[in-house]
Design an enzyme around this catalytic site. Structure first.
Site, PDB file in Angstrom:
ATOM      1  CD  GLU A 153     119.490  70.789  41.132  1.00 46.31           C
ATOM      2  OE1 GLU A 153     118.745  71.236  42.299  1.00 46.31           O
ATOM      3  OE2 GLU A 153     120.319  70.695  40.963  1.00 46.31           O
ATOM      4  CD  GLU A 258     124.638  71.062  36.191  1.00 44.40           C
ATOM      5  OE1 GLU A 258     124.830  71.153  37.685  1.00 44.40           O
ATOM      6  OE2 GLU A 258     124.019  72.128  35.859  1.00 44.40           O
TER       7      GLU A 258
HETATM    8  C1  XIL Z   1     127.311  74.486  42.158  1.00 41.56           C
HETATM    9  C2  XIL Z   1     128.366  75.093  41.915  1.00 41.56           C
HETATM   10  O1  XIL Z   1     129.515  73.752  41.086  1.00 41.56           O
HETATM   11  C3  XIL Z   1     129.275  75.132  42.795  1.00 41.56           C
HETATM   12  O2  XIL Z   1     130.538  76.644  43.147  1.00 41.56           O
HETATM   13  C4  XIL Z   1     127.990  76.184  43.838  1.00 41.56           C
HETATM   14  O3  XIL Z   1     128.569  76.102  45.339  1.00 41.56           O
HETATM   15  C5  XIL Z   1     126.958  74.782  44.162  1.00 41.56           C
HETATM   16  O4  XIL Z   1     126.250  74.967  42.798  1.00 41.56           O
HETATM   17  N1  XIL Z   1     123.063  71.174  40.248  1.00 41.56           N
HETATM   18  C6  XIL Z   1     123.524  72.430  39.291  1.00 41.56           C
HETATM   19  C7  XIL Z   1     124.214  73.408  39.483  1.00 41.56           C
HETATM   20  O5  XIL Z   1     122.533  72.817  38.467  1.00 41.56           O
HETATM   21  O6  XIL Z   1     124.630  74.815  38.851  1.00 41.56           O
HETATM   22  C8  XIL Z   1     125.120  73.147  41.170  1.00 41.56           C
HETATM   23  O7  XIL Z   1     126.562  74.404  40.882  1.00 41.56           O
HETATM   24  C9  XIL Z   1     126.108  71.994  40.899  1.00 41.56           C
HETATM   25  C10 XIL Z   1     124.042  71.037  40.939  1.00 41.56           C
END
Ligand code: XIL
Length: 369
Positions: A153, A258
């Site tokens: 990011e 994701e």
């Molecule tokens: C999220 C997790 O799923 C949550 O449990 C945590 O509270 C916050 O992070 N982008 C990413 C992930 O790269 O690491 C994030 O995961 C979601 C968005």
């Protein structure tokens, strides 16, 4: 009494039995085994195998794992001179034991940083942090972790670089430096740039420019990770396809890292919404607290089917598709961007039962046979 043809009876019974058992034994990872890895994100409890039912579902359906949280810097590197690998050791051991593809998430990210890292204010200290952090973690799992999100990011929505603590202290050179440090620590591991909304044209242009810069400066970058936090309508299949083609034209792998599909209203989509409005506890924003209506369940299944159909079309360019969580009850989307809602973004429901979405993904492959 009606006459029952004994031959037909036997055949139908056999067919029924074999269909049921086929359904029960088929799994995402098996039907997609010649296409790309099918992954999931594991919580700390899942890494420790605390729930036997969830554990057997993970082993049956998935052949790739990412740690949902425990490999983020606030957990692995809580203090300047202290690393904590207790859970990440278990995570890697879990993947090895089950012969899974193991993905490391994530090395350099502005979020879920340890408080001490946020206070780093000058370039010397930040440079030392990056070197120590990346080298220590990547070397520790050298040859055991298959790919890393080196940077997560780094981009704004318009494709410019995010004003993170890394950019502020080091300038944009931090990006190529991160990739070089990771390569040095494990020359063979695959290195990824990971972000969300990477299908959006402006952000996509920014990501392409960033990847080209890293390569031009001598960094090794093997892939782009599109997070895939999508909804029922957007991004369009056209933009997803363009992205797959444009990223792979850079000579890198494309992973969907994701994946989840929200079915709930998004506060940012409410035109003219008062930004100060309180969304928590607002029933309009949580329309399906008990059950997802069939019409939406079907839409979700159709959306997943069309996405996986596209993934299959470009399977030669796609290395991995990972869902962000094992089942709906566990999804981060129950608490983000609004706390305490009931969302339905994954192929398994809150009781671990497979949903229509699961069947639609599986059936794409069965239909082909
Ligand atoms: C999220 C997790 O799923 C949550 O449990 C945590 O509270 C916050 O992070 N982008 C990413 C992930 O790269 O690491 C994030 O995961 C979601 C968005």
């Amino acid at each position: 009494m009606r006459f029952i043809n004994p031959y037909l009876f036997v055949v139908t019974t056999l067919l029924a039995v074999s269909c049921t058992s086929q359904k029960e034994t088929a799994s995402l990872k098996d039907v997609y085994k010649n296409d790309f890895y099918i992954g999931t994100a594991l919580s700390a409890d899942q890494i420790e195998g605390k729930d036997a039912k969830v554990d057997s579902l993970i082993k049956k359906e998935f052949n790739a794992i990412t740690a949902e949280n425990i490999m983020k810097s606030m957990y692995t590197h809580p203090q300047k001179d202290k690393y904590d690998f207790a859970l990440s050791d278990k995570f890697v051991a879990y993947g090895e034991k089950n012969k899974m593809f193991i993905h490391g998430h994530t090395l350099i990210w502005h979020s879920q940083l340890a408080p001490w890292m946020e206070k780093i204010a000058d370039s010397t200290e930040m440079k030392a942090f990056m070197k120590d952090h990346i080298t220590t973690i990547v070397s520790k799992y050298k040859g055991r972790i298959d790919s890393w999100d080196v940077v997560n990011e780094a981009l704004n929505e318009d494709g410019t670089l995010r004003q993170s603590v890394f950019l502020k202290t080091l300038g944009e050179k931090y990006l190529v430096d991160a990739f070089k440090l990771a390569e040095k620590a494990d020359p063979k591991v695959d290195l990824y740039y990971n972000d969300y909304n990477l299908e959006d044209p402006a952000k996509r242009a920014g990501a392409i420019a960033l990847i080209k810069k890293i390569k031009a400066a001598g960094g090794k970058i093997d892939g782009v990770g599109s997070q895939g936090h999508w909804n029922l309508n957007s991004p369009s299949l056209e933009e997803i396809e363009k992205s797959i083609l444009e990223y792979s034209a850079l000579g890198i792998k494309v992973a969907f890292t994701e994946l989840d599909i929200t079915v709930l209203p998004n506060p940012w989509d409410l035109k003219g919404a008062d930004v100060n409005q309180k969304f928590e506890g607002n029933a309009q924003m949580n329309p399906y607290p008990e059950k997802l209506p069939d019409s939406i369940q079907n839409k979700l299944a159709e959306r997943y089917a069309s996405i996986f159909k596209l993934f299959l079309k470009h399977k030669d360019k796609i290395s991995r598709v990972t869902f962000w969580g094992v089942y709906d009850g566990q999804s981060w989307l129950n608490d983000w961007p609004i706390k305490g809602r009931t969302n339905y973004p994954l192929p398994f429901d809150a009781n671990l039962k497979h949903k229509k979405a699961y069947d639609s993904i599986l059936n794409l492959k069965k239909a082909k046979k």
